[in-house]
Design a protein around this motif. Structure first.
Motif, short mmCIF file in Angstrom:
data_model
loop_
_atom_site.label_atom_id
_atom_site.label_comp_id
_atom_site.label_asym_id
_atom_site.label_seq_id
_atom_site.Cartn_x
_atom_site.Cartn_y
_atom_site.Cartn_z
N SER A 176 -25.22 26.68 -19.84
CA SER A 176 -25.37 26.78 -21.29
C SER A 176 -24.20 26.14 -22.03
CB SER A 176 -25.51 28.25 -21.70
OG SER A 176 -24.37 28.99 -21.29
N SER A 177 -23.00 26.18 -21.42
CA SER A 177 -21.83 25.58 -22.08
C SER A 177 -22.01 24.08 -22.27
CB SER A 177 -20.57 25.85 -21.26
OG SER A 177 -20.66 25.26 -19.97
N VAL A 178 -22.71 23.44 -21.32
CA VAL A 178 -22.98 22.00 -21.41
C VAL A 178 -24.10 21.74 -22.41
CG1 VAL A 178 -23.73 19.93 -20.16
CG2 VAL A 178 -22.19 21.57 -19.06
N LEU A 179 -25.16 22.54 -22.34
CA LEU A 179 -26.32 22.32 -23.20
C LEU A 179 -25.99 22.49 -24.67
CD1 LEU A 179 -29.08 24.18 -21.13
CD2 LEU A 179 -28.37 21.79 -21.01
N SER A 180 -24.99 23.31 -24.96
CA SER A 180 -24.61 23.54 -26.36
C SER A 180 -23.49 22.61 -26.83
CB SER A 180 -24.16 24.99 -26.54
OG SER A 180 -23.01 25.26 -25.74
N SER A 181 -23.01 21.73 -25.95
CA SER A 181 -21.89 20.86 -26.32
C SER A 181 -22.28 19.68 -27.20
CB SER A 181 -21.18 20.36 -25.05
OG SER A 181 -20.56 21.43 -24.39
N PRO A 182 -23.43 19.02 -26.98
CA PRO A 182 -23.81 17.94 -27.90
C PRO A 182 -23.99 18.46 -29.32
CG PRO A 182 -25.14 17.87 -25.91
CD PRO A 182 -24.41 19.16 -25.89
N LEU A 183 -23.73 17.63 -30.30
CA LEU A 183 -23.82 18.05 -31.69
C LEU A 183 -25.25 18.35 -32.12
CD1 LEU A 183 -21.29 15.49 -33.26
CD2 LEU A 183 -20.90 17.91 -32.73
N CYS A 184 -26.22 17.67 -31.47
CA CYS A 184 -27.61 17.80 -31.93
C CYS A 184 -28.58 18.31 -30.87
CB CYS A 184 -28.11 16.47 -32.48
SG CYS A 184 -27.16 15.87 -33.88
N ASP A 185 -28.59 17.69 -29.68
CA ASP A 185 -29.63 18.03 -28.73
C ASP A 185 -29.27 17.60 -27.32
OD1 ASP A 185 -32.08 19.21 -28.19
OD2 ASP A 185 -33.08 18.15 -29.82
N ALA A 186 -29.99 18.19 -26.34
CA ALA A 186 -29.89 17.80 -24.93
C ALA A 186 -31.31 17.73 -24.39
CB ALA A 186 -29.06 18.82 -24.15
N ILE A 187 -31.70 16.56 -23.89
CA ILE A 187 -33.09 16.34 -23.48
C ILE A 187 -33.16 15.75 -22.07
CG2 ILE A 187 -33.91 16.06 -25.84
CD1 ILE A 187 -33.85 13.05 -25.46
N ASN A 188 -34.34 15.86 -21.46
CA ASN A 188 -34.54 15.40 -20.09
C ASN A 188 -35.85 14.60 -19.99
OD1 ASN A 188 -34.04 15.46 -17.11
ND2 ASN A 188 -35.95 16.63 -17.12
N LEU A 189 -35.86 13.61 -19.09
CA LEU A 189 -37.06 12.83 -18.80
C LEU A 189 -37.72 13.38 -17.54
CD1 LEU A 189 -35.62 9.21 -19.17
CD2 LEU A 189 -36.39 10.76 -20.96
N HIS A 190 -39.04 13.47 -17.56
CA HIS A 190 -39.76 13.97 -16.38
C HIS A 190 -41.03 13.18 -16.17
CE1 HIS A 190 -40.51 16.93 -13.26
NE2 HIS A 190 -41.78 16.96 -13.66
N HIS A 191 -41.34 12.90 -14.90
CA HIS A 191 -42.46 12.04 -14.57
C HIS A 191 -43.73 12.82 -14.22
CE1 HIS A 191 -39.55 8.49 -13.60
NE2 HIS A 191 -39.68 8.74 -14.88
N SER A 192 -44.18 13.61 -15.17
CA SER A 192 -45.49 14.26 -15.09
C SER A 192 -45.80 14.80 -16.47
CB SER A 192 -45.50 15.40 -14.07
OG SER A 192 -44.91 16.56 -14.59
N ILE A 193 -47.02 15.24 -16.64
CA ILE A 193 -47.38 15.92 -17.88
C ILE A 193 -47.09 17.41 -17.67
CG2 ILE A 193 -49.25 16.56 -19.44
CD1 ILE A 193 -48.39 13.72 -19.83
N TYR B 102 -46.49 20.10 -12.32
CA TYR B 102 -45.58 19.30 -11.49
C TYR B 102 -44.13 19.32 -11.98
CZ TYR B 102 -49.80 17.64 -9.22
OH TYR B 102 -50.99 17.59 -8.54
N LYS B 103 -43.67 20.53 -12.35
CA LYS B 103 -42.25 20.69 -12.54
C LYS B 103 -41.56 20.50 -11.19
CE LYS B 103 -42.58 24.27 -16.14
NZ LYS B 103 -42.16 25.64 -16.52
N GLY B 104 -40.28 20.11 -11.23
CA GLY B 104 -39.55 20.01 -9.98
C GLY B 104 -39.03 18.62 -9.69
N GLY B 105 -38.40 18.48 -8.53
CA GLY B 105 -37.64 17.27 -8.21
C GLY B 105 -38.43 16.09 -7.70
N ASN B 106 -39.70 16.27 -7.28
CA ASN B 106 -40.45 15.14 -6.72
C ASN B 106 -41.89 15.13 -7.22
OD1 ASN B 106 -41.15 12.92 -5.21
ND2 ASN B 106 -40.42 13.73 -3.27
N PRO B 107 -42.08 14.97 -8.53
CA PRO B 107 -43.44 15.04 -9.07
C PRO B 107 -44.34 13.89 -8.64
CG PRO B 107 -41.89 14.34 -10.76
CD PRO B 107 -41.08 14.77 -9.59
N ILE B 108 -43.79 12.69 -8.45
CA ILE B 108 -44.63 11.54 -8.10
C ILE B 108 -45.25 11.72 -6.72
CG2 ILE B 108 -44.64 9.05 -7.65
CD1 ILE B 108 -42.59 8.70 -9.82
N PHE B 109 -44.45 12.13 -5.74
CA PHE B 109 -44.96 12.33 -4.37
C PHE B 109 -46.13 13.30 -4.37
CE2 PHE B 109 -45.00 15.09 -0.63
CZ PHE B 109 -45.24 14.16 0.37
#
Length: 335
Positions: free
Chosen positions: A111-128, A132-139
């Motif tokens: 949480s200390s990292v997520l709250s450090s940016p002034l506006c937002d913290a976002i992530n890219l994920h290769h599924s809808i 397919y949450k998790g580390g290997n959605p394509i496989f």
């Protein structure tokens, strides 16, 4: 309306073109890695020197497009931090006055990292998401024969791929192509989505949701990472559909000889998935079958053909890999 560019930090260990896109856009300020690079080890045994030199030269060749070299070329700041000491990262984000932290293929952050940016913290994920949450959605999407897929950009939380969805783009799964082409398809669509989001940036405010969530909330398969040794157990090789098998072998790069080994000298050639053979005959041979230099693999659902590569460099690389596979040295390798 004038677009205001945020100060962006990118946390990743993968050169997927996102760093170049963010730089061209004029937003990239900081690039972050997880592990320190170029760790120096003392040479305790002189016999190890040739191997160390060989690894050094190999790493120098492979790192031509590394994130570190990219940052040097464009005069950007690169930092790395030990995963268990995330307070270092949090302080760096504050020091650089980062507006938005973007992560891809990165571990969970505190949480200390997520709250450090002034506006937002976002992530890219290769599924809808949420499927397919998790580390290997394509496989897993390949293994399940998914026809439709997509990319998701979501707000980071302290749970895996669980934050508020800001952007989704569904599209047909890029089937019957190589692993590199599949991943680049996802990367290019993710880059497009990131720029659309950044164009809505308002200083001091979190990013706004710009597309409706299209994921089926009733489908929540967890796409965990898979090691090579698990291929035998998690795949029903006798019953797998031929289109799924073709996609899977192309994703793996070549036929997995730890599943079925070609006979004789053919086992020293890398075999690529070529095409599906239509056959409704009950007498169709199942398993791996050789005919001349070609191979077929039959299941109870159909047959695919496998074509050898005669590229000398590819053969040399494959022979080395083959030895490691047969000795079980790649059992723990992630697919």
């Amino acid at each position: 309306m004038k677009i205001i560019k945020p100060k962006v930090a990118l946390l990743t260990e993968i050169t997927g073109g996102l760093e170049q896109t963010l730089h061209d856009y004029g937003a990239l300020t900081l690039v972050i890695g997880i592990e320190p690079h170029n760790k120096r080890k003392s040479i305790r045994n002189p016999k190890d020197l040739p191997l160390i030199i060989k690894k050094f030269l190999k790493n120098k060749t492979q790192n031509k497009r590394s994130l570190i070299d990219f940052c040097k070329k464009h005069e950007l700041t690169y930092v790395s931090f030990p995963y268990r000491e995330q307070s270092i990262l949090a302080e760096k984000l504050k020091e650089k006055k980062i507006d938005i932290l973007i992560t891809y293929a990165a571990p969970l952050l505190e949480s200390s990292v997520l709250s450090s940016p002034l506006c937002d913290a976002i992530n890219l994920h290769h599924s809808i998401l949420p499927n397919y949450k998790g580390g290997n959605p394509i496989f897993w999407q390949i293994l399940h024969g998914q026809i439709e897929s997509g990319v998701t950009i979501h707000r980071l939380s302290e749970k895996i791929d669980d934050g508020e969805i800001l952007y989704q783009e569904p599209f047909d799964f890029p089937a019957f192509t190589s692993k590199n082409d599949i991943i680049e398809n996802f990367h290019s669509r993710s880059r497009h989505g990131i720029i659309k989001l950044l164009n809505t940036f308002i200083p001091g405010e979190p990013l706004n949701k710009i597309s409706p969530s299209t994921g089926n909330t009733n489908k929540k398969f967890y796409a965990r990472n898979v090691r090579r040794k698990e291929l035998q157990d998690i795949i029903e090789w006798e019953f797998i559909e031929p289109d799924q098998l073709l996609n899977l072998v192309r994703y793996l790069g070549e036929w997995p000889i730890d599943i079925a080994t070609p006979p004789g000298l053919l086992s020293f050639l890398p075999y690529k998935a070529e095409k599906i053979v239509t056959s409704n005959s009950p007498n169709t041979l199942q398993g791996l079958t050789a005919s001349g230099m070609s191979l077929t693999y039959g299941t109870k659902k159909g047959v695919i053909t496998l074509k050898p590569s005669f590229n000398p460099i590819a053969i040399i690389k494959y022979i080395r890999k083959r030895q490691r596979i047969l000795k079980g040295k790649l059992n723990s390798q992630y697919i």
